[in-house]
Motif scaffolding. Structure first.
Motif, PDB file in Angstrom:
ATOM      1  N   LEU A  13      -6.285  -2.322  12.484  1.00  0.00           N
ATOM      2  CA  LEU A  13      -5.374  -3.438  12.254  1.00  0.00           C
ATOM      3  C   LEU A  13      -4.555  -3.246  10.984  1.00  0.00           C
ATOM      4  N   THR A  14      -5.164  -2.698   9.931  1.00  0.00           N
ATOM      5  CA  THR A  14      -4.385  -2.465   8.713  1.00  0.00           C
ATOM      6  C   THR A  14      -3.384  -1.333   8.935  1.00  0.00           C
ATOM      7  N   ALA A  15      -3.755  -0.330   9.745  1.00  0.00           N
ATOM      8  CA  ALA A  15      -2.791   0.714  10.097  1.00  0.00           C
ATOM      9  C   ALA A  15      -1.632   0.121  10.891  1.00  0.00           C
ATOM     10  N   PHE A  16      -1.944  -0.833  11.767  1.00  0.00           N
ATOM     11  CA  PHE A  16      -0.899  -1.534  12.521  1.00  0.00           C
ATOM     12  C   PHE A  16       0.052  -2.275  11.577  1.00  0.00           C
ATOM     13  N   LEU A  17      -0.529  -3.006  10.606  1.00  0.00           N
ATOM     14  CA  LEU A  17       0.296  -3.736   9.652  1.00  0.00           C
ATOM     15  C   LEU A  17       1.128  -2.803   8.780  1.00  0.00           C
ATOM     16  N   PRO A  23       3.635   4.428  18.738  1.00  0.00           N
ATOM     17  CA  PRO A  23       4.223   3.324  19.518  1.00  0.00           C
ATOM     18  C   PRO A  23       3.269   2.782  20.576  1.00  0.00           C
ATOM     19  N   GLU A  24       2.480   3.680  21.194  1.00  0.00           N
ATOM     20  CA  GLU A  24       1.551   3.225  22.223  1.00  0.00           C
ATOM     21  C   GLU A  24       0.453   2.346  21.632  1.00  0.00           C
ATOM     22  N   GLU A  25      -0.126   2.781  20.477  1.00  0.00           N
ATOM     23  CA  GLU A  25      -1.168   2.001  19.837  1.00  0.00           C
ATOM     24  C   GLU A  25      -0.625   0.695  19.280  1.00  0.00           C
ATOM     25  N   THR A  26       0.606   0.743  18.745  1.00  0.00           N
ATOM     26  CA  THR A  26       1.228  -0.488  18.255  1.00  0.00           C
ATOM     27  C   THR A  26       1.385  -1.502  19.382  1.00  0.00           C
ATOM     28  N   ALA A  27       1.833  -1.025  20.531  1.00  0.00           N
ATOM     29  CA  ALA A  27       2.001  -1.918  21.682  1.00  0.00           C
ATOM     30  C   ALA A  27       0.658  -2.479  22.136  1.00  0.00           C
ATOM     31  N   ARG A  28      -0.391  -1.655  22.053  1.00  0.00           N
ATOM     32  CA  ARG A  28      -1.717  -2.122  22.459  1.00  0.00           C
ATOM     33  C   ARG A  28      -2.210  -3.248  21.556  1.00  0.00           C
ATOM     34  N   VAL A 105       3.455  -9.840   0.766  1.00  0.00           N
ATOM     35  CA  VAL A 105       2.370  -8.883   0.855  1.00  0.00           C
ATOM     36  C   VAL A 105       2.850  -7.482   1.169  1.00  0.00           C
ATOM     37  N   ILE A 106       3.670  -7.302   2.214  1.00  0.00           N
ATOM     38  CA  ILE A 106       4.077  -5.963   2.594  1.00  0.00           C
ATOM     39  C   ILE A 106       4.947  -5.333   1.523  1.00  0.00           C
ATOM     40  N   GLY A 115      -1.533   0.038   0.139  1.00  0.00           N
ATOM     41  CA  GLY A 115      -1.863   0.679   1.407  1.00  0.00           C
ATOM     42  C   GLY A 115      -3.011   0.054   2.155  1.00  0.00           C
ATOM     43  N   ARG A 116      -3.830   0.896   2.739  1.00  0.00           N
ATOM     44  CA  ARG A 116      -4.761   0.453   3.766  1.00  0.00           C
ATOM     45  C   ARG A 116      -6.005  -0.211   3.216  1.00  0.00           C
ATOM     46  N   ASN A 117      -6.190  -0.275   1.921  1.00  0.00           N
ATOM     47  CA  ASN A 117      -7.355  -0.959   1.376  1.00  0.00           C
ATOM     48  C   ASN A 117      -7.161  -2.462   1.322  1.00  0.00           C
ATOM     49  N   LEU A 118      -5.939  -2.947   1.514  1.00  0.00           N
ATOM     50  CA  LEU A 118      -5.691  -4.377   1.439  1.00  0.00           C
ATOM     51  C   LEU A 118      -6.449  -5.106   2.529  1.00  0.00           C
TER      52      LEU A 118
END
Length: 263
Positions: A13-17, A23-28, A105-106, A115-118
């Motif tokens: 989820l943090t990678a998504f954010l 693109p495939e994982e984002t869509a998922r 935040v972003i 980065g991803r520790n948030l």
């Protein structure tokens, strides 16, 4: 959450954010958030973060080059537009999220490299290691009869000697799930108790425990390696229940064993 939906891990989820998925994982992930309240709520929680990063880094932001910040915000807005209206339509969730992230935040994360520790809790690393290990278990790994009560008690006593818990076969019994073994492992030079079970409906399951001084935490849920994880902590120990059972069943089992472990 529907029992047919697996909660994505916080890493996913943090990678998504952070816009780091394909693109495939984002869509998922977008589809899951549209379909399930708990996934959407978890995204919202991770986006907001659990620490005041913006306030802590405000002096640096004040000194940041305005042009660079404006470019970052423009890129964020463009990325949100590419995702289309479907995801943003979920009760206005993404619309509000995109706006709040763009101004706070972003921007902080993109410019300061947080980065991803948030939003990730400090104990997630040990759960990740355990999930990698449990993912290797099969039905054959835990085949064989349930050990008698005296054998269970002896195994749990060895665990107690390192973790300082008053464990007994009754305390760690899970409803409808067979006890298979209790053993001591090690994580980060600290003892880690693993109590393995075999659920006749879903396969291998484990209750794992480490010492922790990070304070009490109410149960939370995440997905790791295709399994569901319920995790919580007391003032002295951190616990996780991991298995392939649906979310609702994992919750029921965790709710049944938690009072016996914290009494």
């Amino acid at each position: 959450m529907s029992s047919t939906i697996r909660m994505p891990s916080d890493e996913e989820l943090t990678a998504f954010l952070d816009g780091e998925l394909s693109p495939e994982e984002t869509a998922r992930i977008e589809s899951l958030a549209n379909a399930d309240d708990e996934v959407a709520a978890r995204i919202e929680f991770l986006a907001a973060g659990s620490m005041p990063f913006r306030e802590a880094f405000a002096p640096l932001l004040d000194e940041a080059p305005k042009a660079k910040l404006e470019a970052i915000l423009a890129a964020i807005a463009a990325a949100q537009q590419k995702r289309g209206p479907a995801f943003a339509s979920r009760r206005g969730f993404l619309g509000a999220l995109a706006a709040s992230l763009a101004i706070g935040v972003i921007a902080d994360r993109a410019y300061l490299g947080i980065g991803r520790n948030l939003g990730r809790d400090e104990g997630s690393e040990w759960r990740s290691v355990v999930a990698e290990y449990i993912a290797l278990y099969t039905l054959d790994t835990l085949a064989g009869p349930v050990p008698p009560a005296d054998v269970q008690a002896a195994q749990l006593a060895r665990v107690d000697s390192k973790l300082g818990l008053n464990l007994s076969p009754e305390a760690v019994a899970l409803p409808g799930v067979d006890f298979k073994r209790a053993q001591l492992l090690e994580y980060d030079d600290q003892p880690l108790a693993q109590i393995a079970y075999l659920d006749p409906e879903s396969g291998p399951m484990a209750l794992c425990i480490v010492r922790s001084e990070k304070g009490a935490k109410e149960p939370d849920i995440e997905g790791r390696k295709g399994m569901n994880v319920i995790y919580w902590s007391t003032a002295t120990h951190a616990f996780m229940l991991i298995g392939h059972a649906p979310v609702d069943r994992m919750r029921e089992i965790a709710d049944a064993v938690r009072p016996k472990l914290t009494a």
